[in-house]
Design a protein around this motif. Sequence first.
Motif, PDB file in Angstrom:
ATOM      1  N   VAL A 154      51.193  40.158  88.909  1.00 55.46           N
ATOM      2  CA  VAL A 154      51.328  38.963  88.055  1.00 55.46           C
ATOM      3  C   VAL A 154      49.963  38.033  87.463  1.00 55.46           C
ATOM      4  O   VAL A 154      50.272  37.836  86.131  1.00 55.46           O
ATOM      5  CB  VAL A 154      51.843  37.611  89.168  1.00 55.46           C
ATOM      6  N   VAL A 155      49.094  38.425  88.049  1.00 53.37           N
ATOM      7  CA  VAL A 155      47.685  38.225  87.225  1.00 53.37           C
ATOM      8  C   VAL A 155      47.577  38.888  85.895  1.00 53.37           C
ATOM      9  O   VAL A 155      47.127  38.632  85.022  1.00 53.37           O
ATOM     10  CB  VAL A 155      46.356  38.158  88.268  1.00 53.37           C
ATOM     11  N   LEU A 156      47.869  40.170  86.156  1.00 52.04           N
ATOM     12  CA  LEU A 156      47.727  41.170  84.989  1.00 52.04           C
ATOM     13  C   LEU A 156      48.700  40.669  83.986  1.00 52.04           C
ATOM     14  O   LEU A 156      48.322  40.915  82.766  1.00 52.04           O
ATOM     15  CB  LEU A 156      48.159  42.745  85.595  1.00 52.04           C
ATOM     16  N   ALA A 157      49.904  40.438  84.401  1.00 50.18           N
ATOM     17  CA  ALA A 157      50.844  39.924  83.301  1.00 50.18           C
ATOM     18  C   ALA A 157      50.419  38.691  82.473  1.00 50.18           C
ATOM     19  O   ALA A 157      50.653  38.778  81.415  1.00 50.18           O
ATOM     20  CB  ALA A 157      52.217  39.757  84.058  1.00 50.18           C
ATOM     21  N   ALA A 158      49.797  37.757  83.391  1.00 47.70           N
ATOM     22  CA  ALA A 158      49.388  36.365  82.719  1.00 47.70           C
ATOM     23  C   ALA A 158      47.976  36.677  81.756  1.00 47.70           C
ATOM     24  O   ALA A 158      48.052  36.433  80.614  1.00 47.70           O
ATOM     25  CB  ALA A 158      48.637  35.654  83.830  1.00 47.70           C
ATOM     26  N   TRP A 159      47.510  37.921  81.953  1.00 47.20           N
ATOM     27  CA  TRP A 159      46.386  38.172  81.190  1.00 47.20           C
ATOM     28  C   TRP A 159      46.742  39.061  79.687  1.00 47.20           C
ATOM     29  O   TRP A 159      46.155  38.768  78.614  1.00 47.20           O
ATOM     30  CB  TRP A 159      45.305  39.305  81.800  1.00 47.20           C
ATOM     31  N   LEU A 160      47.826  39.629  80.089  1.00 47.46           N
ATOM     32  CA  LEU A 160      48.417  40.358  79.028  1.00 47.46           C
ATOM     33  C   LEU A 160      49.433  39.538  78.042  1.00 47.46           C
ATOM     34  O   LEU A 160      49.526  39.790  76.819  1.00 47.46           O
ATOM     35  CB  LEU A 160      49.404  41.598  79.483  1.00 47.46           C
ATOM     36  N   ALA A 161      49.780  38.339  78.864  1.00 46.41           N
ATOM     37  CA  ALA A 161      50.734  37.406  77.721  1.00 46.41           C
ATOM     38  C   ALA A 161      50.400  37.314  76.259  1.00 46.41           C
ATOM     39  O   ALA A 161      50.786  37.256  75.341  1.00 46.41           O
ATOM     40  CB  ALA A 161      51.165  36.273  78.740  1.00 46.41           C
ATOM     41  N   PRO A 162      48.989  36.725  76.351  1.00 43.44           N
ATOM     42  CA  PRO A 162      48.661  36.004  74.779  1.00 43.44           C
ATOM     43  C   PRO A 162      48.124  37.297  73.924  1.00 43.44           C
ATOM     44  O   PRO A 162      47.829  36.973  73.014  1.00 43.44           O
ATOM     45  CB  PRO A 162      47.344  35.428  75.223  1.00 43.44           C
ATOM     46  N   GLN A 163      48.341  38.696  74.461  1.00 43.22           N
ATOM     47  CA  GLN A 163      48.017  39.508  73.980  1.00 43.22           C
ATOM     48  C   GLN A 163      49.273  40.449  73.374  1.00 43.22           C
ATOM     49  O   GLN A 163      49.083  41.477  72.626  1.00 43.22           O
ATOM     50  CB  GLN A 163      47.204  41.013  74.560  1.00 43.22           C
ATOM     51  N   THR A 164      50.472  39.989  73.731  1.00 43.63           N
ATOM     52  CA  THR A 164      51.638  40.408  73.245  1.00 43.63           C
ATOM     53  C   THR A 164      52.547  39.447  72.489  1.00 43.63           C
ATOM     54  O   THR A 164      52.138  38.353  72.854  1.00 43.63           O
ATOM     55  CB  THR A 164      52.335  41.004  74.349  1.00 43.63           C
TER      56      THR A 164
END
Length: 305
Positions: free
Chosen positions: A46-56
């Motif tokens: 979930v933390v990784l997804a939150a980090w990736l969200a603004p980069q996608t």
Amino acid sequence: MTTVRISPAAALDIPALKDAVTALDADPTVERVILGDDHVTGQSAVVLAAWLAPQTTRIALVPEAPVPNTEPFHAATATATLDHLTAFTGPARAGWAPTVQTGEVGRRDAALVGLRPPAEPASAWEHAVDVDTAVSALWGSWDPDAEIRDTVTARFIDRDKVRYTETTGTDAAGETFTVKGPSIVPRSPQGDLTTVITVDGQESLSAASRIADVVVLRRGDGSVTVGEVLEKLGTPDRSDSASPDRYVPVLLEVDASGIVNSGVPELPEGVSGLAVEVDDLSTVRPLLDALASSTTGDTVAGHHR
């Protein structure tokens, strides 16, 4: 379209993970990325997804959330927050994939985080169903127009549009738990997020038939066949489904290296597409090249309940 699952071990290489997900985001044939989480590698999907969200900007981000090691309230607020994050750079596109811990891996997992040992698959998946019910109730505890941000009356919300919820379930150890709301996170753009369930046995299939919006059929010992899954969930025309108004796409798990080396396999009748397992991030770009050269990777997007 195709779903790609990145294993927890592969996701440990953070720079490579960013490059891989950025490449997947840029390829319109890939619909979603599932970020694996086994509570053993030490990273939270979930933390990784939150980090990736603004980069996608386009691809759906679906983190796994191990049950029972994730509290339902935390799962609901974290995934709703993820949905808000994805909406900053594109359409809201978060989902979640509840998983369970069983066997020796689950026992090691529980010891690492100080929790009780895992239960048998049947009770673990029943727990997951109850957690999903609680999470869904919390997602829906705010109306879409609950935020009014009225500076004149100094009110952020209309309290009549934020509802009290109370969900009771049974955990994997047979103990009753209660989750009370409302959520502390405003309703996310999607409201009800896509739930992805990986089926690897009769117990997970039973759970999927009740809560899944998308099903991934894991390759393995053949304990669950494509025919059994389709019989339980129905086929794309919905005519043979127990719930004709609810179509659940079934994706067949395949290994990325197999596609790179041998091409895209032919899908069994009734299967909507592929869920490609990536254990080595260096295979992502060759995988995309292989998918681009084939027209058999198309799937039907999952529908919300």
